[in-house]
Structure formats: structure tokens, C-alpha cells
Enzyme design. Structure first.
Site, short mmCIF file in Angstrom:
data_model
loop_
_atom_site.label_atom_id
_atom_site.label_comp_id
_atom_site.label_asym_id
_atom_site.label_seq_id
_atom_site.Cartn_x
_atom_site.Cartn_y
_atom_site.Cartn_z
N HIS A 175 -1.06 0.36 7.01
CA HIS A 175 -1.79 0.75 5.82
C HIS A 175 -1.56 2.22 5.49
O HIS A 175 -1.53 3.08 6.38
CB HIS A 175 -3.29 0.50 6.00
CG HIS A 175 -4.06 0.71 4.72
ND1 HIS A 175 -3.79 0.01 3.57
CD2 HIS A 175 -5.10 1.55 4.42
CE1 HIS A 175 -4.61 0.38 2.61
NE2 HIS A 175 -5.42 1.33 3.10
N CYS A 216 0.83 -1.22 0.00
CA CYS A 216 0.00 0.00 0.00
C CYS A 216 0.85 1.26 0.00
O CYS A 216 0.42 2.30 -0.50
CB CYS A 216 -0.97 0.00 1.17
SG CYS A 216 -0.22 -0.38 2.76
N ASP A 266 -7.61 5.18 -1.94
CA ASP A 266 -7.31 4.03 -1.10
C ASP A 266 -7.23 2.78 -1.98
O ASP A 266 -8.16 2.48 -2.73
CB ASP A 266 -8.40 3.88 -0.05
CG ASP A 266 -8.01 2.93 1.08
OD1 ASP A 266 -7.18 2.02 0.84
OD2 ASP A 266 -8.54 3.10 2.19
#
Length: 328
Positions: free
Chosen positions: A119, A20, A134
Site C-alpha cells: 500500500h 494505490c 490515502d
């Protein structure tokens, strides 16, 4: 007038393993500028410098493990900062005094990086519109000004670290099939992103991490749930605004109508009063006539009484004369 960057397209990367941080950097830059190997090289360079500083400082223990990259591919904020420095971009914590304007009006900025646990993702303004890039979502989600501010407040409430990205962002990214086919990157028109988002929302399931053992007490999951509530609240706010607008319109129409009806009623009432005036005058005249007759009758009663008395006396005299004549 300057045209939209990248032909008006949005660059989005879907979640791959725990990359991520890579997805976050690339969506901030709006293009596949970095791979996990590029960030790993930056992490290795940071580790080397940190070890050297510890040795120069007389440290007895120098850890062998990296503090900038994990075995499963997660990276530190220092790695993201170094990657963005390549493009002359600065990463600033939102809590810093220099970031105070962004706390008041976040829409004035161009990008926010959000981090919690393992994250990373970003909010990015592209061609004047804000999106949530996202990597847990299938497509970037459009954000209104209200939603951007509310989302940042919610993230801070759940303990997320938020950073502003400032500087000269790349205007264009060469879009080639080889660069875009990295397995998780894709270029989308805003209408395509909206269509994908609506399709995913119809299922109405919050996105989940690849780790299925994540507990509901996890702040990340809590944020996802609160994000869904924000969606519902925004819909309710929109409905309330529409209802209020309709109510104001109804009042705007009802007040003149009520005024016209009242004015018409007053006119009718005045007309009735005016129409009744002659009748009132006639009635007054009749009453006055009756009073005059009654007064006249009262005034004539003494005269009639005197006249009757006189006639009675005359009659008595006549009767007396007759009596005298009879006697003679």
C-alpha cells in the site's frame, strides 16, 4: 500575490484494485498525470535495465518475473521515483541525513510518500494546508501541524517506509471532464472534502482493504486503529485546552474579586476598630476615676482614724471633769 493552485481544489483518487501507487503519484502531483499503463511502461523499462546489468555482471540466473510491478498492479518505489523524475521531483528516504530537517519540522516540506507491504499513499501540502490523500478514504483528510507530525511518528513506529518529495511541483493541472472521469479521480473543494469526511466518520468504521482476509495483526490495520486513536486524542487535547483556557479565565476573574472582598472586609474591620475607640477611651476614663476614688478613700482613712481618736480623748476629758464636779 499568487492565487491558489487548481482554483483551490483538491485532487483525490479512490482505491481501485491495487493501483494505490498510481493514486499516490497522482495525488503528489495533484492531477491525473499518470495511468497504470504509464507506470507499467516505466516498470518494464526498469526490468530491462536490471536484466542487462545482471547479464553484464556475469550472472548465471536472470529472473523472468518483474521486481517492479506485480500481476495485480502494485509497483516498486523505483517506479514511483522514475515517474516523479519526469516532473523534476526527487524522492528521498526520511531516514537519510539530508532529510534531518524534515524529521524535526515536517511542516516545512511539501509532500511525504508512505509505503508498507502493498500500500502507498501520500501526505501533501496544498495551498498551505496539509491533507492525507490515502486512496482508502473517500476524500482527503485535513491534517493539523500536530497531527502531521504524530501520524509520521506513528507510521515509523509500525514499520512504514517514508519518503520526502522535493522539487518544483506542478502549479496547475488542466481539469477536463475526460481526465477527471478515469473512474477513481475527483476534484473537490476543501469544504466538500471536509463534509464527506465527517459523513464517513459518523459511521465510525475504519477503512478496509479489498482483501477481506487481512488479519488484525497486519501493521496496516494496526495503523488504521492507531489513527482513530489519534483522532480521539486530538479531540481530547482540544477539549483539555479549552477547559484550561476557561479555568485560567475563571482564576483571572476570581483573584481580583477575592482581593476586592478581602479589601472590603479589611475596611469594615478597620471601621469597627475605629468606631470602638471612643468606647475604649470612655472605659479607660471610668477605670481611672474608680482608681482615683479608691486611692482617695485609702489616703483619707488615717485622717479619719486620727480625728476619731481625738474626739474620743476629748470625750474622756469631759467625762473626767464631770466626775470631779460630782465629787466636790
Amino acid at each position: 500575490m499568487e492565487g491558489p493552485s487548481n482554483g483551490g481544489m483538491l485532487y483525490h483518487e479512490a482505491q481501485e484494485s491495487k493501483l494505490c501507487a498510481v493514486h499516490c503519484v497522482n495525488t503528489v502531483l495533484q492531477g491525473p498525470f499518470f495511468s497504470e499503463f504509464d507506470l507499467a511502461a516505466l516498470a518494464s523499462d526498469l526490468d530491462r535495465k536490471e536484466r542487462q546489468m545482471m547479464l553484464e555482471g556475469g550472472g548465471d540466473f536472470v529472473p523472468d518475473e518483474s521486481h517492479n510491478v506485480s500481476l495485480d498492479g502494485d509497483f516498486s518505489i523505483q517506479v514511483l521515483e522514475k515517474a516523479l523524475e519526469v516532473w523534476d521531483l526527487q524522492v528521498i528516504p526520511l531516514s537519510c541525513p539530508v532529510a534531518e530537517p524534515a524529521q524535526i519540522d515536517p511542516e516545512l516540506e511539501n509532500a511525504f510518500i508512505c509505503h508498507l507491504q502493498d500500500h502507498w499513499f501520500c501526505f501533501r501540502k496544498v495551498n498551505g494546508e496539509w491533507y492525507n490523500f490515502d486512496s482508502l478514504y473517500a476524500a482527503p483528510q485535513h491534517l493539523s501541524k500536530f497531527y502531521l507530525s504524530a501520524s509520521l511518528d506513528t507510521l515509523k513506529g509500525f514499520g512504514w517506509s517514508i519518503f520526502i518529495v522535493r522539487g518544483n511541483f506542478p502549479k496547475e493541472c488542466p481539469i477536463t471532464s475526460s481526465e477527471a472521469s478515469n473512474g477513481y479521480g475527483q476534484w473537490l473543494m476543501p469544504e466538500d472534502a471536509e463534509r464527506i469526511t465527517k459523513s464517513c466518520n459518523s459511521v465510525q468504521r475504519p477503512p478496509h482493504r479489498t482483501n477481506q482476509n487481512q488479519q488484525l495483526s497486519d501493521p496496516l490495520v494496526q495503523y488504521r486503529e492507531s489513527e482513530m486513536l489519534l483522532d480521539a486524542e486530538e479531540d481530547e487535547d482540544l477539549k483539555a485546552a479549552i477547559a484550561a483556557s476557561l479555568m485560567d479565565s475563571s482564576l483571572a476573574v476570581a483573584v481580583p474579586v477575592a482581593g476586592a472582598l478581602q479589601q472590603n472586609e479589611n475596611k469594615n474591620s478597620n471601621g469597627e476598630n475605629k468606631a470602638g475607640t471612643p468606647q475604649n477611651e470612655n472605659k479607660k476614663e471610668e477605670d481611672d476615676l474608680k482608681d482615683a476614688i479608691a486611692t482617695s478613700l485609702v489616703d483619707s482613712s488615717p485622717a479619719m482614724a486620727a480625728s476619731e481618736a481625738g474626739a474620743s480623748q476629748k470625750e474622756n476629758k469631759t467625762s473626767s471633769g464631770e466626775n470631779k464636779a460630782g465629787t466636790s
